[in-house]
Design a protein around this motif. Structure first.
Motif, PDB file in Angstrom:
ATOM      1  N   SER A 148       0.818  -1.169   0.021  1.00 39.32           N
ATOM      2  CA  SER A 148      -0.127   0.049  -0.044  1.00 39.32           C
ATOM      3  C   SER A 148       0.772   1.161   0.252  1.00 39.32           C
ATOM      4  CB  SER A 148      -0.996   0.198   1.088  1.00 39.32           C
ATOM      5  OG  SER A 148      -1.859  -1.100   1.109  1.00 39.32           O
ATOM      6  N   LEU A 149       0.583   2.375  -0.863  1.00 42.39           N
ATOM      7  CA  LEU A 149       1.041   3.579  -1.008  1.00 42.39           C
ATOM      8  C   LEU A 149       0.173   4.639  -0.828  1.00 42.39           C
ATOM      9  CD1 LEU A 149       3.215   2.643  -4.067  1.00 42.39           C
ATOM     10  CD2 LEU A 149       4.338   2.735  -1.605  1.00 42.39           C
ATOM     11  N   GLU A 150       0.792   5.906  -0.374  1.00 45.65           N
ATOM     12  CA  GLU A 150      -0.058   7.200  -0.415  1.00 45.65           C
ATOM     13  C   GLU A 150      -0.855   7.089   0.867  1.00 45.65           C
ATOM     14  OE1 GLU A 150       0.148   9.361  -4.494  1.00 45.65           O
ATOM     15  OE2 GLU A 150      -0.783   7.406  -4.691  1.00 45.65           O
ATOM     16  N   SER A 151      -2.215   6.626   0.516  1.00 49.49           N
ATOM     17  CA  SER A 151      -3.331   6.864   1.789  1.00 49.49           C
ATOM     18  C   SER A 151      -3.335   5.882   2.594  1.00 49.49           C
ATOM     19  CB  SER A 151      -4.740   7.506   1.265  1.00 49.49           C
ATOM     20  OG  SER A 151      -5.597   7.528   2.171  1.00 49.49           O
ATOM     21  N   SER A 152      -3.642   5.932   3.852  1.00 51.80           N
ATOM     22  CA  SER A 152      -4.040   5.037   4.830  1.00 51.80           C
ATOM     23  C   SER A 152      -5.568   4.535   4.363  1.00 51.80           C
ATOM     24  CB  SER A 152      -4.119   5.118   6.311  1.00 51.80           C
ATOM     25  OG  SER A 152      -2.714   5.494   6.490  1.00 51.80           O
ATOM     26  N   CYS A 153      -5.946   3.109   4.662  1.00 51.41           N
ATOM     27  CA  CYS A 153      -7.084   2.782   4.630  1.00 51.41           C
ATOM     28  C   CYS A 153      -7.278   1.558   5.469  1.00 51.41           C
ATOM     29  CB  CYS A 153      -7.533   2.308   3.064  1.00 51.41           C
ATOM     30  SG  CYS A 153      -6.714   0.842   2.470  1.00 51.41           S
ATOM     31  N   VAL A 154      -8.719   1.112   5.536  1.00 48.61           N
ATOM     32  CA  VAL A 154      -8.921  -0.059   6.403  1.00 48.61           C
ATOM     33  C   VAL A 154      -9.437  -1.211   5.379  1.00 48.61           C
ATOM     34  CG1 VAL A 154     -10.365  -1.100   8.300  1.00 48.61           C
ATOM     35  CG2 VAL A 154      -9.470   1.044   8.476  1.00 48.61           C
ATOM     36  N   LYS A 167      -7.087  10.175   0.791  1.00 40.81           N
ATOM     37  CA  LYS A 167      -6.400  10.780  -0.322  1.00 40.81           C
ATOM     38  C   LYS A 167      -6.320   9.802  -1.446  1.00 40.81           C
ATOM     39  CE  LYS A 167      -3.811  13.518   3.111  1.00 40.81           C
ATOM     40  NZ  LYS A 167      -2.339  13.899   3.634  1.00 40.81           N
ATOM     41  N   ARG A 168      -5.493  10.059  -2.266  1.00 41.63           N
ATOM     42  CA  ARG A 168      -5.326   9.031  -3.401  1.00 41.63           C
ATOM     43  C   ARG A 168      -4.725   7.944  -2.686  1.00 41.63           C
ATOM     44  NH1 ARG A 168      -1.585   9.664  -8.773  1.00 41.63           N
ATOM     45  NH2 ARG A 168      -0.007   9.675  -7.010  1.00 41.63           N
ATOM     46  N   ARG A 169      -4.960   6.562  -3.329  1.00 44.91           N
ATOM     47  CA  ARG A 169      -4.152   5.490  -2.798  1.00 44.91           C
ATOM     48  C   ARG A 169      -3.800   4.631  -3.703  1.00 44.91           C
ATOM     49  NH1 ARG A 169      -5.851   0.093  -1.818  1.00 44.91           N
ATOM     50  NH2 ARG A 169      -4.291  -1.080  -0.396  1.00 44.91           N
ATOM     51  N   THR A 170      -2.402   4.282  -3.752  1.00 45.70           N
ATOM     52  CA  THR A 170      -2.068   3.494  -4.966  1.00 45.70           C
ATOM     53  C   THR A 170      -1.530   1.965  -4.243  1.00 45.70           C
ATOM     54  OG1 THR A 170      -1.244   5.198  -6.065  1.00 45.70           O
ATOM     55  CG2 THR A 170      -0.254   3.192  -6.551  1.00 45.70           C
ATOM     56  N   SER A 171      -2.115   0.925  -4.864  1.00 44.78           N
ATOM     57  CA  SER A 171      -1.450  -0.384  -4.310  1.00 44.78           C
ATOM     58  C   SER A 171      -0.883  -1.196  -5.625  1.00 44.78           C
ATOM     59  CB  SER A 171      -3.016  -1.122  -3.958  1.00 44.78           C
ATOM     60  OG  SER A 171      -3.707  -1.535  -4.868  1.00 44.78           O
ATOM     61  N   VAL A 172       0.114  -1.947  -4.962  1.00 41.16           N
ATOM     62  CA  VAL A 172       0.645  -2.812  -5.968  1.00 41.16           C
ATOM     63  C   VAL A 172       0.392  -4.350  -5.444  1.00 41.16           C
ATOM     64  CG1 VAL A 172       2.801  -3.953  -6.868  1.00 41.16           C
ATOM     65  CG2 VAL A 172       2.708  -1.176  -6.491  1.00 41.16           C
TER      66      VAL A 172
END
Length: 260
Positions: free
Chosen positions: A172-178, A246-251
């Protein structure tokens, strides 16, 4: 490829060491797919990331672990810069990209980091990150997905397709999330009770994915639990506090079935 050249590529992708999906594509998400772009043979240099990170098993779900500091702040920024240079983050209309076969150097380095972390961890039955049959396969992963989520965008509850083998990693990158996990059996129970107008579901298990974190799923976590991210207003809370979206990026790294 010479060692100096390889180190230069990895340094460009991730930066120097610092002390400091996700789901399947939905019909409305645009995607750019790349197949079998060949890379030169990649060696196995010493890690440029320093000490082994700490992995925490999620006690309620067998086969699910999280490393909250898998990538440092500098490494996250360098990885995002590398993704942007390769066009993954270029246009707002392109919010998903896939790649099959040979992976780019930054993805190979992520795979190598995961491999090293598993080998250096306490891989007992209670805290097993990946079993030996998974960590010993070559390659560990041969498919990736890069997803970009704007505020309010998430993923529906799902289990990854059976075309992929056991063992999945998400960075996970940029924004936190649940991310919430729920048993697959809930769907069966719900169908059986529908005639009696009953709703029988288990409590969802929340897992906080902070920027730079990584999760590993295998066994029960991969096949018997659905995962989802609901980023609509009011759903993203941790310890009773609303998360700033915020924007979230995932790989996401996976391995296709039937590949050598």
């Amino acid at each position: 490829m010479e060692d100096d050249e390889l180190k230069a590529i990895l340094r460009e992708a991730f930066g120097d060491s610092s002390s400091d999906s996700d789901g399947e594509p939905s019909p409305e998400r645009r995607e750019r797919v790349q197949f079998n772009h060949s890379n030169s043979e990649i060696g196995r240099p010493q890690s440029i990331f320093g000490d082994n990170s700490i992995w925490e098993p999620i006690s309620e779900i067998n086969g699910l672990s999280i490393c909250r500091d898998f990538l440092s702040g500098d490494q996250q920024r360098s990885l995002l810069s590398s993704l942007e240079k390769e066009g993954y983050l270029g246009e707002a209309s392109q919010n998903q990209a896939m790649r099959f076969g040979d992976l780019p150097p930054w993805a190979l380095e992520l795979s190598r980091m995961i491999h090293e972390n598993v080998l250096l961890s306490d891989n007992s039955k209670e805290s097993c990150l990946f079993p030996s049959k998974l960590i010993g396969r070559e390659p560990l992963f041969n498919q990736l997905i890069v997803n970009i989520y704007q505020p309010g965008e998430g993923i529906c509850a799902h289990v990854d397709l059976m075309r992929f083998e056991d063992g999945i990693a998400i960075v996970s990158l940029e924004s936190s999330c649940v991310m919430h996990f729920s048993p697959v059996e809930d769907e069966v129970v719900g169908e059986c009770e529908e005639a009696n107008h009953k709703c029988v579901t288990s409590a969802k298990i929340p897992v906080l994915l902070n920027p730079g974190s990584a999760i590993l799923m295998w066994g029960e976590a991969r096949y018997q639990w659905k995962h989802e991210i609901n980023r609509k207003p009011g759903f993203q809370k941790w310890q009773e506090q609303e998360i700033d979206q915020k924007r979230r990026t995932s790989v996401t790294l996976r391995r296709l079935c039937g590949t050598e």
